[in-house]
Write an enzyme that holds these catalytic residues in place. Structure first.
Site, mmCIF file in Angstrom:
data_model
loop_
_atom_site.group_PDB
_atom_site.id
_atom_site.type_symbol
_atom_site.label_atom_id
_atom_site.label_comp_id
_atom_site.label_asym_id
_atom_site.label_seq_id
_atom_site.Cartn_x
_atom_site.Cartn_y
_atom_site.Cartn_z
ATOM 1 N N GLU A 151 -108.461 -38.616 -26.033
ATOM 2 C CA GLU A 151 -109.672 -37.806 -26.192
ATOM 3 C C GLU A 151 -109.374 -36.334 -25.949
ATOM 4 O OE1 GLU A 151 -112.371 -39.564 -27.239
ATOM 5 O OE2 GLU A 151 -110.985 -41.259 -27.155
ATOM 6 N N ARG A 160 -89.522 -27.094 -46.020
ATOM 7 C CA ARG A 160 -89.254 -26.799 -47.434
ATOM 8 C C ARG A 160 -89.108 -25.305 -47.710
ATOM 9 N NH1 ARG A 160 -93.360 -25.140 -50.392
ATOM 10 N NH2 ARG A 160 -92.656 -25.934 -52.387
ATOM 11 N N ASP A 190 -91.831 -18.597 -55.885
ATOM 12 C CA ASP A 190 -92.255 -17.205 -55.869
ATOM 13 C C ASP A 190 -92.486 -16.656 -57.288
ATOM 14 O OD1 ASP A 190 -88.989 -16.480 -54.569
ATOM 15 O OD2 ASP A 190 -89.593 -16.930 -56.609
HETATM 16 C C1 9D3 Z 1 -113.909 -37.437 -28.561
HETATM 17 C C2 9D3 Z 1 -112.947 -37.274 -29.668
HETATM 18 N N1 9D3 Z 1 -113.233 -36.301 -30.674
HETATM 19 C C3 9D3 Z 1 -114.534 -35.783 -30.888
HETATM 20 C C4 9D3 Z 1 -114.813 -35.812 -32.384
HETATM 21 C C5 9D3 Z 1 -112.297 -35.219 -30.535
HETATM 22 C C6 9D3 Z 1 -110.999 -35.605 -31.104
HETATM 23 C C7 9D3 Z 1 -109.860 -35.452 -30.359
HETATM 24 C C8 9D3 Z 1 -108.643 -35.801 -30.901
HETATM 25 C C9 9D3 Z 1 -110.924 -36.115 -32.379
HETATM 26 C C10 9D3 Z 1 -109.685 -36.467 -32.923
HETATM 27 C C11 9D3 Z 1 -108.553 -36.304 -32.177
HETATM 28 C C12 9D3 Z 1 -107.258 -36.644 -32.759
HETATM 29 N N2 9D3 Z 1 -106.873 -35.622 -33.720
HETATM 30 C C13 9D3 Z 1 -105.933 -34.723 -33.487
HETATM 31 O O1 9D3 Z 1 -105.334 -34.757 -32.426
HETATM 32 C C14 9D3 Z 1 -105.659 -33.692 -34.462
HETATM 33 C C15 9D3 Z 1 -106.279 -33.373 -35.706
HETATM 34 C C16 9D3 Z 1 -107.377 -33.972 -36.415
HETATM 35 O O2 9D3 Z 1 -107.998 -34.961 -36.007
HETATM 36 N N3 9D3 Z 1 -107.750 -33.422 -37.603
HETATM 37 C C17 9D3 Z 1 -107.108 -32.344 -38.138
HETATM 38 N N4 9D3 Z 1 -106.105 -31.744 -37.513
HETATM 39 C C18 9D3 Z 1 -105.709 -32.276 -36.322
HETATM 40 S S1 9D3 Z 1 -104.463 -31.650 -35.401
HETATM 41 C C19 9D3 Z 1 -104.648 -32.796 -34.217
#
Ligand code: 9D3
Length: 246
Positions: A114, A152, A167
């Site tokens: 979380e 890349r 480019d």
């Molecule tokens: C209680 C959880 N969430 C509320 C909506 C917060 C949350 C925390 C951690 C939701 C997803 C996550 C896991 N996602 C990532 O760690 C994450 C992420 C993503 O979910 N979407 C886009 N970029 C990223 S970078 C890390």
């Protein structure tokens, strides 16, 4: 470049980094990638890496100490650029990929559960990066996205043809449609201009298609100040066509 990925799920990285362009970049020595298990840096007897949130609430929070020990192990002199993948981060884009590709040493901490103890951000992290507005299970796939986009761009990672395309003047536009053999498939013909051998006509057709697709699908990408006189003429033609066809 050195790239260290700190994660609780190292298994998620076997496979994607061992194929295609990344595999070749590693073999050429352009990038030295290490997957580091944060759990290896836990000091308590159960090897725990997360705990209940102070103040209560659902879920678990990643603890600062194992993450700090892992970062300091991989970057003892605090020389690396340290990134945390998390939903609250700045949204990743090509400009940021180019910027990261200039670094000598990147450390990516994959968020999970979380959340992550706020002191990780305060003390260890330079940038927080998200890959977009959708909910994933953790920061591992985003770390792979960052790694792929950055590797890349390292000099020598792409073949000469791909690098030239990278480019070329068409950058900033969506790509034009491409076709290969057969000439007719299930009754569908390749556009005759592409078989004409008239290179100037082909160039104009491709440019018109790229402009047309971009204006219809991604008008946000069109930057009028990057367009030539010829482009503006083509855009005017496209607009007339649209009005005619409704
Ligand atoms: C209680 C959880 N969430 C509320 C909506 C917060 C949350 C925390 C951690 C939701 C997803 C996550 C896991 N996602 C990532 O760690 C994450 C992420 C993503 O979910 N979407 C886009 N970029 C990223 S970078 C890390």
């Amino acid at each position: 470049m050195r790239l260290d990925i700190l994660t609780l799920f190292p298994g998620m990285f076997s496979g994607p980094l061992e194929e295609s362009i990344i595999k070749r970049a590693r073999a050429k020595g352009l990038v030295d990638i290490r997957i580091i298990n944060i759990r290896d840096f836990s000091t308590n007897k159960h090897h725990s890496v997360d705990d209940y949130p102070f103040g209560g609430g659902v879920g678990m929070v990643m603890q600062v100490d194992p993450i700090a020990r892992a970062v300091r192990h991989t970057d003892p002199d605090c020389e690396a650029r340290v990134i945390l993948t998390c939903p609250q981060g700045k949204i990743f884009n090509q400009e940021l990929a180019w910027e990261l590709a200039q670094e000598k040493h990147l450390v990516i901490i994959c968020g999970h559960y979380e959340g992550v103890d706020e002191r990780v951000r305060e003390v260890l992290v330079d940038d927080e990066i998200s890959i977009g507005d959708y909910v994933l299970t953790g920061g591992e796939i985003p770390a792979l996205v960052l790694a792929d986009a950055v590797i890349r761009l390292l000099p020598g990672a792409l073949g000469a043809d791909d690098a030239a395309r990278e480019d070329s003047f068409s950058m900033g536009l969506l790509e034009y449609p491409q076709y290969t053999r057969p000439e007719v498939w299930e009754g569908r013909r390749v556009p005759p201009v592409l078989l004409s051998g008239n290179h100037e006509q082909i160039r104009l057709w491709r440019r018109r298609e790229a402009l047309s697709r971009t204006i219809k699908r991604r008008p946000d990408l069109l930057d009028l100040k990057n367009l030539s006189e010829e482009d503006l003429k083509l855009l005017a033609e496209i607009e007339r066509e649209c009005e005619r066809d409704g």
